[in-house]
Design a protein around this motif. Structure first.
Motif: not given
Length: 276
Positions: A14, A33, A35, A37, A39, A41, A68, A262-263, A266, A268-269
């Protein structure tokens, strides 16, 4: 005055804050976080709730190699009357090798007689990835007119760091001064009142991506243009500018564009920050 310094690094699977400092009217909330991944926040908070005349806010953000960061705000940035001097925000951003930053603040609202200047200086590596979004909204005024603020200036300077030093990739400068020019007509706001921008810098930016984002934007009630920057050491920038009649439409458009990146890049949603 407010100051914020944040350094994000990789720890295990992470990204985490390796250094954090704040003083005055800026804070960050506890990291979370969205998700799996890795990343991280962070949400920037202004306890004062607004920017006033002569206010100065300094942000220093570093995302180290492989880290990230998603950086957003708790709520809209509100700029009230600024008699005597403008309110200003200066942000310095540094991205390491393979580092990624998504900068997705809530909208900037400029009220009657407000002057605001925002300068963002980014230095990144050819392998870095950057996405920045911004929405400018006119605040309420007694007569109901949209452009009662004095000035909004948003400037992004983006440089690519190489073995020989740094090389300028792009300067994105937006200046709106309603008292000095008719900003409502052709060649400027085109009859719209709200403006949105998205800047992306990545080695995967190309004309095909610009075309895809432009096509996506056509699904929204907004007027949108997309342009590419020069290429430096294999990395290219993209600037999307969009005009609309309300904040919600621009937020939907920019979120959709960021979601596509993002999708695609990476896996990601799309973002769902749920702040309210």
């Amino acid at each position: 005055m407010g100051e914020l310094e944040l350094v994000v690094a990789v720890r295990g699977q992470r990204s985490v804050a390796s250094q954090q400092y704040h003083r005055g009217a800026l804070r960050v909330m506890r990291p979370h976080y969205l998700d799996g991944s890795g990343q991280v926040c962070y949400v920037v908070v202004n306890p004062g709730g607004a920017y006033l005349g002569a206010d100065l806010f300094l942000l220093d953000i570093e995302v180290q190699d492989g880290a990230d960061l998603l950086l957003t705000t708790q709520s809209a940035t509100k700029v009230y009357r600024t008699p005597g001097s403008f309110a200003e925000q200066r942000m310095a951003v540094r991205l390491g090798e393979g580092a990624r930053l998504e900068l997705m603040p809530d909208q900037l609202i400029a009220y009657r007689d407000a002057s605001y200047r925002q300068r963002t200086s980014v230095t990144l590596r050819p392998s870095s990835s950057l996405v920045m979004a911004e929405v400018v909204t006119p605040g309420w005024s007694p007569d109901g007119a949209a452009f009662r603020y004095e000035e909004v200036m948003l400037r992004n300077d983006i440089r690519v760091e190489t073995e020989a030093g740094t090389e300028l990739l792009a300067v994105d400068n937006l200046l709106i001064r309603p008292p000095h020019n008719d900003v409502t007509g052709l060649g400027f706001m085109e009859g719209f009142s709200h403006l949105g921008s998205l800047v992306a810098v990545d080695a995967r930016v190309d004309q095909a991506l610009a075309d895809d984002l432009h096509s996506l934007a056509q699904e929204h009630q907004a007027r949108t243009g997309v342009s590419l920057t020069r290429t430096v050491r294999g990395t290219t920038g993209l600037v999307l500018r969009s005009l609309a009649s309300n904040t919600e439409e621009l937020n939907r458009l920019l979120t959709a564009c960021a979601g596509l990146l993002r999708e695609r890049w990476h896996g990601q949603e799309p973002l769902n920050l749920r702040k309210h």
